[in-house]
Design a protein around this motif. Structure first.
Motif: not given
Length: 147
Positions: A124-127, A134-142
Motif C-alpha cells: 500500500p502507498r501512502a496518501s 514526509l517530503v517537507e520533513e526531509e527538506e526541513e532536516e536538510k
C-alpha cells in the motif's frame, strides 16, 4: 525479541530461539495461503484449521522459548536434540505442505493468492498528503543540517 536478548545478555540460546521464529512465521503464512484460503467460511473444517493453527503457534512458542530459558547454545541444542528437533521438522513439513497446496491452485489465481496472502507484490502507498508531509520533513532536516 532481539532487544530482549541484548537486555538480558548476549547468549546464543536467545538467538537460536529468535532465528527459529522466521521459518515458523513463513510456515504459518504458507499454510494460510495454501490451506486456509481453500476452506469456505461456513465450513466446520475452518474451525478445525484455526484450532490446529493456534495449537501450532503456542507449542512452537514454547519450543522456541527454551533458548531463552536455557540461555546457552549447548543446553538449547541438547534439549532440541533430546526431542529430536521435532519443532524444526514440523515447521519444515508445514512449509512443504503449504508450498505444495499453493502450487495446486489454478495457474491464473496462484500469483494473486500468493501475493495477497504472503504480503508480496504491491504494497500500500501512502496518501498524497502523507507523502507531501514526509517530503517537507526531509527538506526541513536538510536545511537544519546545512545551518
Amino acid at each position: 525479541m532481539s532487544v530482549s536478548a541484548y537486555w538480558h545478555g548476549i547468549h546464543l540460546g536467545y538467538y537460536m530461539g529468535m532465528v527459529t521464529t522466521t521459518p515458523c512465521i513463513m510456515a504459518e503464512n504458507v499454510m494460510e495461503a495454501g490451506v486456509r484460503r481453500r476452506l469456505r467460511p461456513s465450513s466446520p473444517l475452518l474451525r478445525v484449521y484455526d484450532a490446529c493453527s493456534w495449537l501450532f503457534r503456542t507449542r512452537m512458542f514454547d519450543y522456541m522459548s527454551i533458548g531463552f530459558i536455557l540461555k546457552y547454545f549447548h543446553y538449547t541444542w541438547k534439549y532440541w536434540k533430546s526431542v529430536y528437533f521435532c519443532g524444526h521438522i514440523v515447521i519444515f513439513m508445514f512449509y512443504i505442505i503449504g508450498c505444495i497446496t499453493v502450487q495446486m491452485r489454478p495457474k491464473g489465481q496462484r500469483k494473486e493468492f500468493v501475493n495477497k496472502d504472503l504480503g508480496m507484490g504491491n504494497q500500500p502507498r501512502a496518501s498524497d498528503e502523507q507523502h507531501q508531509r514526509l517530503v517537507e520533513e526531509e527538506e526541513e532536516e536538510k536545511q537544519k543540517k546545512e545551518l
